[in-house]
Write a protein that holds these residues in place. Sequence first.
Motif, PDB file in Angstrom:
ATOM      1  N   LEU A  20       0.833  -1.191   0.000  1.00 17.81           N
ATOM      2  CA  LEU A  20       0.000   0.000   0.000  1.00 17.81           C
ATOM      3  C   LEU A  20       0.873   1.249   0.000  1.00 17.81           C
ATOM      4  CD1 LEU A  20      -2.598  -1.037   2.718  1.00 17.81           C
ATOM      5  CD2 LEU A  20      -2.657  -1.459   0.248  1.00 17.81           C
ATOM      6  N   LEU A  30      -1.142  -5.481   2.659  1.00 15.96           N
ATOM      7  CA  LEU A  30      -2.336  -6.194   3.100  1.00 15.96           C
ATOM      8  C   LEU A  30      -1.978  -7.446   3.882  1.00 15.96           C
ATOM      9  CD1 LEU A  30      -4.663  -6.027  -0.032  1.00 15.96           C
ATOM     10  CD2 LEU A  30      -4.723  -4.600   2.023  1.00 15.96           C
ATOM     11  N   PRO A  37     -11.960  -7.020   4.585  1.00 18.06           N
ATOM     12  CA  PRO A  37     -11.237  -6.547   3.397  1.00 18.06           C
ATOM     13  C   PRO A  37     -10.510  -5.239   3.718  1.00 18.06           C
ATOM     14  CG  PRO A  37     -13.425  -7.273   2.779  1.00 18.06           C
ATOM     15  CD  PRO A  37     -13.383  -7.280   4.292  1.00 18.06           C
ATOM     16  N   GLY A  38      -9.281  -5.134   3.263  1.00 12.50           N
ATOM     17  CA  GLY A  38      -8.474  -3.955   3.517  1.00 12.50           C
ATOM     18  C   GLY A  38      -7.587  -4.064   4.742  1.00 12.50           C
ATOM     19  N   HIS A  39      -7.769  -5.086   5.565  1.00 12.70           N
ATOM     20  CA  HIS A  39      -6.933  -5.285   6.765  1.00 12.70           C
ATOM     21  C   HIS A  39      -5.467  -5.206   6.337  1.00 12.70           C
ATOM     22  CE1 HIS A  39      -5.920  -8.329  10.264  1.00 12.70           C
ATOM     23  NE2 HIS A  39      -5.057  -7.325  10.219  1.00 12.70           N
ATOM     24  N   ALA A  40      -4.762  -4.252   6.906  1.00  9.14           N
ATOM     25  CA  ALA A  40      -3.385  -3.980   6.497  1.00  9.14           C
ATOM     26  C   ALA A  40      -2.437  -4.059   7.688  1.00  9.14           C
ATOM     27  CB  ALA A  40      -3.295  -2.593   5.866  1.00  9.14           C
ATOM     28  N   THR A  72      -8.258   6.766   4.430  1.00  2.97           N
ATOM     29  CA  THR A  72      -8.579   6.173   3.127  1.00  2.97           C
ATOM     30  C   THR A  72      -9.560   5.017   3.290  1.00  2.97           C
ATOM     31  OG1 THR A  72      -6.434   6.832   2.242  1.00  2.97           O
ATOM     32  CG2 THR A  72      -7.581   5.053   1.099  1.00  2.97           C
ATOM     33  N   MET A  73      -9.334   4.172   4.291  1.00  3.03           N
ATOM     34  CA  MET A  73     -10.238   3.049   4.548  1.00  3.03           C
ATOM     35  C   MET A  73     -11.642   3.536   4.882  1.00  3.03           C
ATOM     36  SD  MET A  73      -7.929   0.473   6.808  1.00  3.03           S
ATOM     37  CE  MET A  73      -6.722  -0.627   6.072  1.00  3.03           C
ATOM     38  N   LEU A  76     -13.210   4.616   1.647  1.00  6.81           N
ATOM     39  CA  LEU A  76     -13.393   3.504   0.725  1.00  6.81           C
ATOM     40  C   LEU A  76     -14.468   2.522   1.191  1.00  6.81           C
ATOM     41  CD1 LEU A  76     -12.291   2.223  -1.914  1.00  6.81           C
ATOM     42  CD2 LEU A  76     -10.643   1.001  -0.490  1.00  6.81           C
ATOM     43  N   TYR A  77     -14.481   2.225   2.488  1.00  2.12           N
ATOM     44  CA  TYR A  77     -15.389   1.206   3.010  1.00  2.12           C
ATOM     45  C   TYR A  77     -16.620   1.759   3.721  1.00  2.12           C
ATOM     46  CZ  TYR A  77     -11.457  -1.752   1.871  1.00  2.12           C
ATOM     47  OH  TYR A  77     -10.444  -2.378   1.207  1.00  2.12           O
ATOM     48  N   THR A 134      -7.995  -5.076  -3.873  1.00  5.68           N
ATOM     49  CA  THR A 134      -8.103  -4.327  -2.619  1.00  5.68           C
ATOM     50  C   THR A 134      -6.902  -3.409  -2.439  1.00  5.68           C
ATOM     51  OG1 THR A 134      -9.398  -6.093  -1.606  1.00  5.68           O
ATOM     52  CG2 THR A 134      -8.330  -4.548  -0.112  1.00  5.68           C
ATOM     53  N   LEU A 138      -6.883   0.769  -2.307  1.00  2.74           N
ATOM     54  CA  LEU A 138      -6.281   1.516  -1.203  1.00  2.74           C
ATOM     55  C   LEU A 138      -5.140   2.406  -1.688  1.00  2.74           C
ATOM     56  CD1 LEU A 138      -6.413  -1.220   1.547  1.00  2.74           C
ATOM     57  CD2 LEU A 138      -7.532   1.021   1.653  1.00  2.74           C
TER      58      LEU A 138
END
Length: 146
Positions: A20, A30, A37-40, A72-73, A76-77, A134, A138
């Motif tokens: 990312l 990620l 989803p998106g767990h970084a 951003t998350m 986005l989510y 994903t 991001l």
Amino acid sequence: MTEPCLFCRIAAGELPCHKLHEDDHVLAFLDLHPVRPGHALVIPRAHYPWFEDLPTDLACRITTLSQRIARTMKALYGVERVAMVYTGIHVAHAHAHLVPMHDVHDITSAAYLTEGPDRFTAPPSPPAGTLAATAAALRAGLARAG
């Protein structure tokens, strides 16, 4: 340390990841077993086994980048909050987890308890194409946010 740890190998480019962000000091990518989803993960490039071992300026870099990714998350989510937690349970290399929270229990251990309270079960890993999409979403959000 006789052999580089998993995250040291990722930071060195020896192992692939869905990046990312990267700079000379930190790397964000990620999680292969995301809670959502998106767990970084955000890691220092240099090896520090635990969160409390991080020099203050490096911990601040990780937090500052984590805040950018969290914003951003959220956009986005469509989530109200993003959790940031250092656990260090599986890899002894300081790393922050960022999880877009769709449910108040997203960062509790419930996602890991399918085999009972004394065992760990990793959530299923999405297909590589899903992880790539994903990560791309991001990265695009991070680029727009500056």
